[in-house]
Design an enzyme around this catalytic site. Structure first.
Site: not given
Ligand SMILES: NC(=O)c1ccc[n+]([C@@H]2O[C@H](COP(=O)([O-])OP(=O)(O)OC[C@H]3O[C@@H](n4cnc5c(N)ncnc54)[C@H](O)[C@@H]3O)[C@@H](O)[C@H]2O)c1
Length: 282
Positions: A119, A140
Site C-alpha cells: 500500500s 495494488h
Molecule cells: N488490508 C488491506 O486493506 C490492504 C489493501 C491493499 C493492500 N494491502 C497490502 O497488502 C499486503 C498484505 O496485507 P494484509 O492486510 O493481507 O496483511 P495480513 O497481516 O492480513 O497478512 C499478511 C500475511 O503475510 C504473511 N507473511 C509475513 N511474512 C511472510 C513471508 N516472509 N513469507 C510469506 N508470508 C509472509 C503473514 O503470515 C500473514 O499471513 C501489505 O503490503 C498491505 O499493505 C492491504
C-alpha cells in the site's frame, strides 16, 4: 507472455483474496505463507467467500470446487520456482519485503514478473533489490479483493512497458479494472484518501463534530458508502498512521502530519475494528 501458474506470497486478508480471484479465473495458484496455520486460515476465508458467491449465483458449486482444487498451499517458498508470475502480499514491513524480493529474484526464472501488493512501500526501491528492475511492478488490489474492481498498477522508475502491459492484461483477465499510476508515496489511492481520513480525525479532535456526525456528513452529503472514521476503523488505525508517516517522510509537506489523536489512539492500542475499539466500539 503465457501466464498459467501464479505464486502468491502471504495468505492474509489480501493474499487469500488475490489467490481466490486468480483461482476463480482458472489460474493454478501456489499460495505461500510462513506457517501452516496461516495457510489454513487463508483457505478457510477463501472457502467461505466462494460459498458466498455460490449463494449469490455468481458461480456454481462446481466452479467453487475447481477453484479450490487450483490452490496449492505451501510453506516452502522454493515451490514458487516454476511460477510464471508472482505477486507478493506479505506483511507491510520493508525488511520483510526486502528478504522476499531478493529471494524471489534468485528463485524465479529471469523473465518472470514480480509484483507487490504493497500500500505504501516504494516499488522503485523493491525493484532495485533485484536484477530485474524492469520486471518489478505494483499490483495494488483493494479489500475485499473478490468484490473490488480496481487494481492500481504502479509503475516504478525502471518498470518496462512490456511489464506494464502484461499486468494490465492480467488484471482484465481477473475481471478487474487496471488504473496506471506512477510510483510516489501513497500512490493515488492513499495519497488522496488518507489526508481525508486524517482531516476527519482533526475535526473530531478539535471538537468540530462527533465521529458519528462527521460520518453522517459524508454518507448523506457525499454519497460515500461509509464515513471516513468508520473506514479508518475498518482499515486499522495503525495502518492509517503508518501510511501518513510514509507520506510525511516521502513528500516532506506538513499537510501530511498525522493527527495527534490518531497517534494517541494507536499508542493506546485502539486500532479500530480489529482491536474492538477505535472511533467506535465493536
Ligand atoms: N488490508 C488491506 O486493506 C490492504 C489493501 C491493499 C493492500 N494491502 C497490502 O497488502 C499486503 C498484505 O496485507 P494484509 O492486510 O493481507 O496483511 P495480513 O497481516 O492480513 O497478512 C499478511 C500475511 O503475510 C504473511 N507473511 C509475513 N511474512 C511472510 C513471508 N516472509 N513469507 C510469506 N508470508 C509472509 C503473514 O503470515 C500473514 O499471513 C501489505 O503490503 C498491505 O499493505 C492491504
Amino acid at each position: 507472455m503465457d501466464i498459467k501458474r501464479v505464486g502468491v506470497i502471504g495468505a492474509g486478508t489480501m493474499g487469500s483474496g488475490i489467490a481466490h480471484v486468480f483461482a476463480r479465473s482458472g489460474y493454478a495458484v501456489v499460495l505461500c505463507d510462513v506457517e501452516q496455520r496461516f495457510l489454513d486460515r487463508g483457505l478457510a476465508t477463501i472457502t467461505k467467500n466462494l460459498d458466498r458467491e455460490v449463494a449469490k449465483n455468481k458461480i456454481t458449486i462446481d466452479d467453487k470446487a475447481s477453484a479450490l482444487k487450483k490452490i496449492d498451499p505451501v510453506t516452502d517458498r522454493a515451490k514458487l520456482a516454476d511460477c510464471d508470475f508472482i505477486v507478493e502480499a506479505a506483511t507491510e514491513k520493508f525488511e520483510i519485503k526486502t528478504e522476499i524480493f531478493r529471494d524471489l529474484d534468485r528463485l524465479a526464472r529471469p523473465e518472470v514478473i514480480l509484483a507487490s501488493n504493497t500500500s505504501s512501500i516504494s516499488i522503485t526501491k523493491l525493484a532495485a533489490l533485484t536484477r530485474r528492475p524492469d520486471k518489478v511492478i505494483g499490483m495494488h488490489f483493494f479489500n475485499p479483493v473478490p468484490m473490488m474492481k480496481l487494481v492500481e498498477v504502479i509503475r516504478g522508475l525502471a518498470t518496462s512497458n512490456e511489464t506494464l502491459a502484461a499486468v494490465r492484461d492480467l488484471a482484465v483477465k481477473l475481471d478487474k479494472t487496471p488504473v496506471e499510476v506512477n510510483d510516489a508515496p501513497g500512490f493515488v489511492s492513499n495519497r488522496v484518501l488518507m489526508p481525508l481520513l486524517n482531516e476527519a480525525m482533526y475535526a473530531v479532535m478539535e471538537g468540530v463534530a462527533t465521529a458519528e456526525a462527521v460520518d453522517e456528513v459524508f454518507k448523506l452529503g457525499m454519497a460515500h458508502p461509509m464515513g471516513p472514521l468508520t473506514l479508518a476503523d475498518f482499515i486499522g488505525l495503525d495502518v492509517c498512521l503508518d501510511i501518513m508517516r510514509v507520506m510525511q517522510d516521502g513528500l516532506g509537506d506538513p499537510k501530511y502530519r498525522p493527527c495527534p489523536l490518531l497517534i494517541k489512539m494507536v499508542d493506546a492500542g485502539w486500532l479500530g475494528r480489529k482491536s474492538g475499539r477505535g472511533f467506535y466500539q465493536y
